[in-house]
Each structure stands twice: as structure tokens, then as C-alpha cells.
Design an enzyme around this catalytic site. Structure first.
Site, short mmCIF file in Angstrom:
data_model
loop_
_atom_site.label_atom_id
_atom_site.label_comp_id
_atom_site.label_asym_id
_atom_site.label_seq_id
_atom_site.Cartn_x
_atom_site.Cartn_y
_atom_site.Cartn_z
CG PHE A 1 7.52 6.42 -6.70
CD1 PHE A 1 7.95 7.28 -5.69
CD2 PHE A 1 6.16 6.12 -6.78
CE1 PHE A 1 7.04 7.82 -4.79
CE2 PHE A 1 5.26 6.64 -5.88
CZ PHE A 1 5.70 7.49 -4.88
CE LYS B 1 9.50 -0.63 -15.73
NZ LYS B 1 9.34 0.77 -15.21
CD GLU C 1 7.89 4.93 -15.33
OE1 GLU C 1 8.22 4.04 -14.52
OE2 GLU C 1 6.81 4.92 -15.96
NE ARG C 2 6.11 7.46 -11.03
CZ ARG C 2 5.06 7.06 -10.35
NH1 ARG C 2 4.71 7.69 -9.26
NH2 ARG C 2 4.35 6.04 -10.76
CB SER D 1 -0.82 1.20 -8.23
OG SER D 1 -0.60 1.03 -9.61
CB CYS E 1 3.45 -0.24 0.38
SG CYS E 1 4.79 -1.19 1.10
CD GLU F 1 -1.80 3.00 -2.16
OE1 GLU F 1 -1.90 2.76 -3.38
OE2 GLU F 1 -0.93 2.47 -1.44
P1 NAD Z 1 2.89 2.02 -10.29
O1 NAD Z 1 1.91 0.92 -10.30
O2 NAD Z 1 2.54 3.29 -10.96
O3 NAD Z 1 4.28 1.54 -10.96
C1 NAD Z 1 4.93 0.36 -10.56
C2 NAD Z 1 5.73 -0.17 -11.73
O4 NAD Z 1 4.84 -0.52 -12.78
C3 NAD Z 1 6.73 0.83 -12.30
O5 NAD Z 1 7.91 0.16 -12.64
C4 NAD Z 1 6.01 1.37 -13.53
O6 NAD Z 1 6.91 1.77 -14.54
C5 NAD Z 1 5.20 0.17 -13.98
N1 NAD Z 1 3.95 0.57 -14.66
C6 NAD Z 1 3.23 1.71 -14.47
N2 NAD Z 1 2.15 1.70 -15.27
C7 NAD Z 1 2.17 0.55 -15.96
C8 NAD Z 1 1.31 -0.03 -16.93
N3 NAD Z 1 0.19 0.58 -17.34
N4 NAD Z 1 1.63 -1.24 -17.42
C9 NAD Z 1 2.75 -1.88 -17.02
N5 NAD Z 1 3.60 -1.37 -16.10
C10 NAD Z 1 3.32 -0.18 -15.57
O7 NAD Z 1 3.27 2.27 -8.74
P2 NAD Z 1 4.15 3.43 -8.13
O8 NAD Z 1 3.36 4.69 -8.17
O9 NAD Z 1 5.50 3.41 -8.71
O10 NAD Z 1 4.29 2.93 -6.62
C11 NAD Z 1 3.32 3.21 -5.63
C12 NAD Z 1 2.38 2.05 -5.45
O11 NAD Z 1 3.11 0.87 -5.10
C13 NAD Z 1 1.42 2.28 -4.30
O12 NAD Z 1 0.16 1.79 -4.69
C14 NAD Z 1 2.00 1.44 -3.17
O13 NAD Z 1 1.08 1.03 -2.19
C15 NAD Z 1 2.53 0.28 -3.95
N6 NAD Z 1 3.53 -0.46 -3.19
C16 NAD Z 1 3.19 -1.68 -2.70
C17 NAD Z 1 4.09 -2.40 -1.96
C18 NAD Z 1 3.73 -3.75 -1.43
O14 NAD Z 1 4.62 -4.48 -0.99
N7 NAD Z 1 2.47 -4.13 -1.43
C19 NAD Z 1 5.36 -1.88 -1.73
C20 NAD Z 1 5.68 -0.62 -2.26
C21 NAD Z 1 4.75 0.08 -3.00
#
Ligand code: NAD
Length: 513
Positions: free
Chosen positions: A164, A188, A191-192, A241, A296, A398
Site C-alpha cells: 500500500f 495485483k 487492496e488499501r 511485509s 520502507c 517494524e
Molecule cells: P503486506 O505484506 O500486508 O501486503 C503486500 C501485498 O501482499 C498486498 O498486495 C497484499 O494484498 C498482499 N497480501 C497481504 N497478505 C497476504 C497473504 N496472507 N497472502 C498473500 N498475499 C498477501 O504489506 P503492506 O502493509 O501493504 O506494505 C507495507 C510493508 O511493505 C512494510 O513491511 C514495508 O517495509 C514493506 N515494503 C518493502 C519495500 C522494499 O522494497 N523492501 C518497499 C515498500 C514496502
């Protein structure tokens, strides 16, 4: 009666309905499942987004597979021109896109523009550089009358699953190089905040991208699992994450596909005693509290070296952080906006309480902040902890909110050890005027992206972006030349043109010399 506007349909109750972008148009979801999209500044639900079923994902993959045949065979410079036209369109629509992004995510309008800008820089690099970066190699006379050349070929259908916190930048980091390399791309998004990804799809189509080459499937775990398990999806690019990144990496590998999965972070800034503390304080304020800490590459830990540095830094931070204005994302004058959802707010406030319970000194408490006229928004004010130790949850977890923890270190070695002992390795910064200390730090630190007197060292488009340790799974980074390696596979062709005389069958291993 429903009307189509800007990649969404507005229903009579004025709540937008966000569906999928398939084969060059909006397609209503059929699963019957939806999720709420908030306006974090007001707390209202501003849209409902469809959550795709496995059948809908399968339909998108079938469309992408057909579309890729033509797209992948196109001259790469022609493909690049379409991407450059798309960049122009994004620029022309920048204010509208940034407004939409800001209203769904909660980051300020100027910051939302930065999100989009850093994304299109990668599409520009990919579109302009595709023809060059896809060139193979050629060697003549590797054996008697034999030449060898290599080709970089697209993988076919690839998917991007994105978080998101950068709803424009990360989809663009993934789709730009993947498309330039000749793949069909299925996004994909989170969804937020799915509004901007759908608008980007519309602009790709407007730029001349053939239908089906870029599609957006909105959804949750069901659609992600369907993409990871589909045999015609050849690569998964994930950002989110760490636990999800790791499980998708494992699942994709088990399904025999290429994967790069980037995870969470805990980024430190080491402050040496010779650093200019006014410069450091300003750098920390922006890096820790900008975008409400939901980056991130946000700095969430300051590591001042020596008691004097620590005392002076905390005093300056406390004074200036207290003046920061948290407010509606689209209101001029807000330094940062709300966090993305009520669940995020609750989680961050819970972690602040855990910091207090663990014995850290709460210098500035952002809980309970009131924004007049926006009482239901998801606001957390700037929060500062001193005397944090590495065993406290406020350090080890985090937080992903506007919370800065100060972990004090006695000397350079102790500071380096704090950083290197952390499970994450995304970004890090050192502030110093001592070139030797900076060089030593950059060499020995176990982190993928290092800033020397730069608080948020996000590499430019033609370098690569990627963290180490629990911040990244897979062996190629995002954007830059690595993206072309990730989205292509190499074929090596060995050639001899017959001269009409057979040398007879040979039963030994062919040798070059
Ligand atoms: P998230 O892991 O909740 O979601 C990321 C994606 O995974 C979304 O599209 C979500 O719909 C999907 N998802 C969520 N739960 C899932 C599941 N159980 N099974 C399969 N898919 C699932 O992350 P977020 O809250 O949207 O984003 C924040 C996180 O992303 C933080 O941890 C941040 O550090 C990380 N991030 C990392 C980078 C990097 O380059 N390392 C860059 C941006 C964000």
C-alpha cells in the site's frame, strides 16, 4: 444507474466501486467479495474494491498469454516508445493522480507527486534503454567455423504483487522493465489504495499498449495464491511485509518460477560525534516522520555515537519534532498525513505502549492527537523514544508509523554492531564529516542501500534497489539493469553453417580448442 469515471464506477450512494482492468477495459468483479478503501484523512470509506476469485485470475492470465505473443515479438524500440508516451501521459495527469493517491493513502500531495515521479523515472529508463539492455553477446570462431551468440527473451506472463505504501512507484518499478522486456504484466496492487493502479492501467492503454499486456486484478490472498500457483505465470515480483515476502518466495520457488520478494525494514541512521547536528536533525525529521513513517526506507532508529552526541541530538529532535504538523493529506501545511487504516493506527499505538512498558523514555507521544474538523481521521503524531535497547519490541518490530527510536552507542564499533545485528538490511545512513569513517561503514555494513550524509538513499532508476537479509528474498534487485535480467531468460545459440562435407559422427564432448 452507474457512470464510468476515471477507472472506477460511481454508484448512486456516491461510494466509488473499483473493479479490475482486463483486456483494455474495466471489468466488474464476479466473486461477490469486496474490501473497503478508506479516506484516512476523514476516516470515511470512500470506495469498495472487488476482490478477485481464482477464476478471475485465471481469465486474466489467459488474456495475458495471448497478448504477450504479439507484444513480445515487437521491436523493443517500438515497445519503448509506447512506454515513453505513457510517461508523458502520467506527467500530463500528475495533479489528478497525486490527489487520488493522497486521498487513498494519506501521504501529502507533494509526497504523492514524489511517489509517482520516482515510479515514472524507472519506466523512462526502461523504455529508453530496452533496446540496448536486451542486446545479446556474440563470439565468433569459438570452434572451427562455429559462432556463439546469446539472446535475452521475455519470460511470458509475469505478475507483480505490491504494497500500500507506494501505490504508484512500486507498480511502475515492476511493470516498466517487465513490459519493456516484452512480457505481459498482471498487477495485483494493495487492496488499501487501488485507485491509482487502475488509473495507470487506463493511461497505459491510452498510450497505445495493446489490450491484455497490462492488467490489474484487485484482490487479497486468494488472488495472490492463484497467481503464485498458475503454471503460465513465469515470475513473481513481490513487495510487502517480510512474512508474506518469505512465504511467497517459497511458494513461487516450489511452483518452479522465478521470484524476487522484498520485505520489511528497520533502517538506522548512525550519527557520529563530528556530524553537524542541525543538519542531522532536519534529515531525521524528514526521514522518520515523512509519509507518517510508512516508507520502507524511513529511518526508524537513530544511533548517536557517544553520550554528548546523544543528549544534544535528542534535545534538538524533541524541540523540532514537537512542532511538526500532522494533518489532512491534501491540506497545505501538513508535514505528514494520517496512517493508512484504523487497524494501522491501533497497531502503532499498541507498539508505542509496549515501548513505554519495556522502559524506554517516551520523549514525545503522538497518541491521541486531535486534528480539528477531522476527528475520525487515522492520525498519529510524531513520537520520539530515547534510551531504547535492542531487546525492546519498539526496536525489534517494524512499526511503520511516525515513531523514531534512539538507541545510543558508545563508539563506532558498537553502532555498526547494532545495525549489523538487526534482522533487516534494507537501508542505512551515516552522518559524519570523516571520510575514513564513512568508507569503513559503507564497506562493513550488512545493508543493501547505504547513504553517506543522505538520509533516504533510494537509488536512482539506472542503479538497482534491494535490501539484504530479511528485507529481500531472491538474488536480483528491482529496477536498473537487474530488472532486465529478472524479466528475461538467456538463450545461447551455437551455430555452424554447413560447408557440404561431413566430418563423420563424433562421440567425445565438443571442445572449443
Ligand atoms: P503486506 O505484506 O500486508 O501486503 C503486500 C501485498 O501482499 C498486498 O498486495 C497484499 O494484498 C498482499 N497480501 C497481504 N497478505 C497476504 C497473504 N496472507 N497472502 C498473500 N498475499 C498477501 O504489506 P503492506 O502493509 O501493504 O506494505 C507495507 C510493508 O511493505 C512494510 O513491511 C514495508 O517495509 C514493506 N515494503 C518493502 C519495500 C522494499 O522494497 N523492501 C518497499 C515498500 C514496502
Amino acid at each position: 444507474m452507474t457512470a464510468i469515471t476515471h477507472a472506477s464506477t460511481v454508484k448512486e450512494n456516491h461510494v466509488r466501486h473499483l473493479s479490475h482492468w482486463m483486456n483494455g477495459k474495466l471489468v466488474e468483479g464476479t466473486s461477490g467479495r469486496t474490501a473497503d478503501v478508506f479516506n484516512p484523512s476523514t476516516g470515511e470509506v470512500q470506495a469498495k474494491v472487488d476482490l478477485a476469485s481464482t477464476d478471475e485470475v485465471n481469465a486474466a492470465v489467459a488474456i495475458a498469454k495471448e497478448a504477450q505473443k504479439v507484444w513480445g515479438a515487437m521491436n523493443p524500440q517500438r515497445r519503448g516508445r509506447i512506454l515513453l508516451r505513457f510517461v508523458d501521459l502520467v506527467n500530463e495527469n500528475m495533479d489528478e493522480l497525486a490527489t487520488l493517491l493522497s486521498s487513498e493513502h494519506g501521504k501529502t500531495f507533494p509526497d504523492a507527486k514524489g511517489d509517482i515521479q520516482r515510479g515514472i523515472e524507472v519506466v523512462e529508463f526502461a523504455g529508453g534503454g530496452a533496446a540496448h539492455l536486451l542486446k545479446g553477446e556474440f563470439s565468433t570462431e569459438v570452434g572451427g567455423g562455429i559462432d556463439t551468440h546469446s539472446l535475452r527473451q521475455p519470460l511470458g506472463v509475469v505478475a507483480g504483487i505490491t504494497p500500500f505504501n507506494f501505490p504508484a512507484m512500486i507498480p511502475l518499478w515492476k511493470s516498466g522493465p517487465a513490459l519493456a522486456a516484452g512480457n505481459a504484466f498482471i498487477l495485483k496492487p494493495s487492496e488499501r489504495d487501488p485507485g491509482v493502479p487502475l488509473r495507470l492501467a487506463e493511461l497505459y492503454t491510452q498510450a497505445g499498449l495493446p489490450d491484455g499486456v497490462f492488467q490489474v486484478i484487485n484482490g487479497d490472498k486468494e488472488s495472490v495464491d492463484a497467481l503464485v500457483n498458475h503454471p503460465d505465470v513465469k515470475a513473481i515480483g513481490f513487495v510487502g511485509s517480510t512474512p508474506i515476502a518469505q512465504s511467497i518466495y517459497t511458494g513461487a520457488a516450489a511452483a518452479g518460477k522465478r521470484a524476487q520478494c522484498f520485505g520489511g525494514a528497520k533502517n538506522h541512521m548512525v550519527v557520529m560525534p563530528d556530524a553537524d547536528l542541525d543538519v542531522v536533525t532536519d534529515a531525521l525529521l524528514g526521514a522518520a516522520y515523512g509519509s507518517a513513517g510508512e516508507r520502507c526506507m524511513a529511518i526508524s532508529v537513530a544511533v548517536p555515537v557517544g553520550k554528548e552526541t546523544g543528549d544534544a541530538l535528542v534535545a534538538k529532535l524533541a524541540e523540532k519534532a514537537a512542532l511538526l504538523k500532522v494533518g489532512p493529506s491534501l491540506e497545505a501545511g501538513s508535514d505528514f498525513g494520517p496512517v493508512v487504516t484504523p487497524m494501522a493506527k491501533e497497531r502503532i499505538e499498541g507498539l508505542i505502549q509496549q515501548g513505554v512498558d519495556a522502559g524506554a523514555t517516551l520523549v514525545l507521544d503522538g497518541r491521541g492527537v486531535q486534528v480539528p474538523g477531522h476527528e475520525n481521521g487515522f492520525y498519529v503524531g510524531a513520537t520520539l523514544f530515547d534510551h531504547v535497547t535492542t531487546d525492546m519490541p519498539i526496536y525489534s518490530e517494524e512499526v511503520f508509523g511516525p515513531v523514531l527510536a534512539v538507541v545510543r552507542a558508545d563508539d563506532f564499533e558498537a553502532a555498526l554492531n547494532v545495525v549489523n545485528s538487526n534482522q533487516y538490511g534494507n537501508g542505512v545512513a551515516i552522518f559524519t564529516r570523516d571520510g575514513a569513517a564513512g568508507r569503513e561503514f559503507a564497506t562493513r555494513v550488512e545493508v543493501g542501500m547505504v547513504g553517506m550524509n543522505i538520509p533516504i538513499p533510494v537509488p536512482i532508476a539506472y542503479y538497482t534497489f534491494g535490501g539484504w537479509k530479511a528485507s529481500g528474498f531472491g538474488d536480483l534487485n528491482q529496477h536498473g539493469p537487474d530488472a532486465f535480467r529478472f524479466y528475461t531468460r538467456t538463450k545461447t545459440v551455437t551455430t555452424r553453417w554447413p560447408e557440404g562435407v561431413s566430418e563423420g559422427a563424433s562421440f567425445v564432448m565438443p571442445q572449443g580448442s
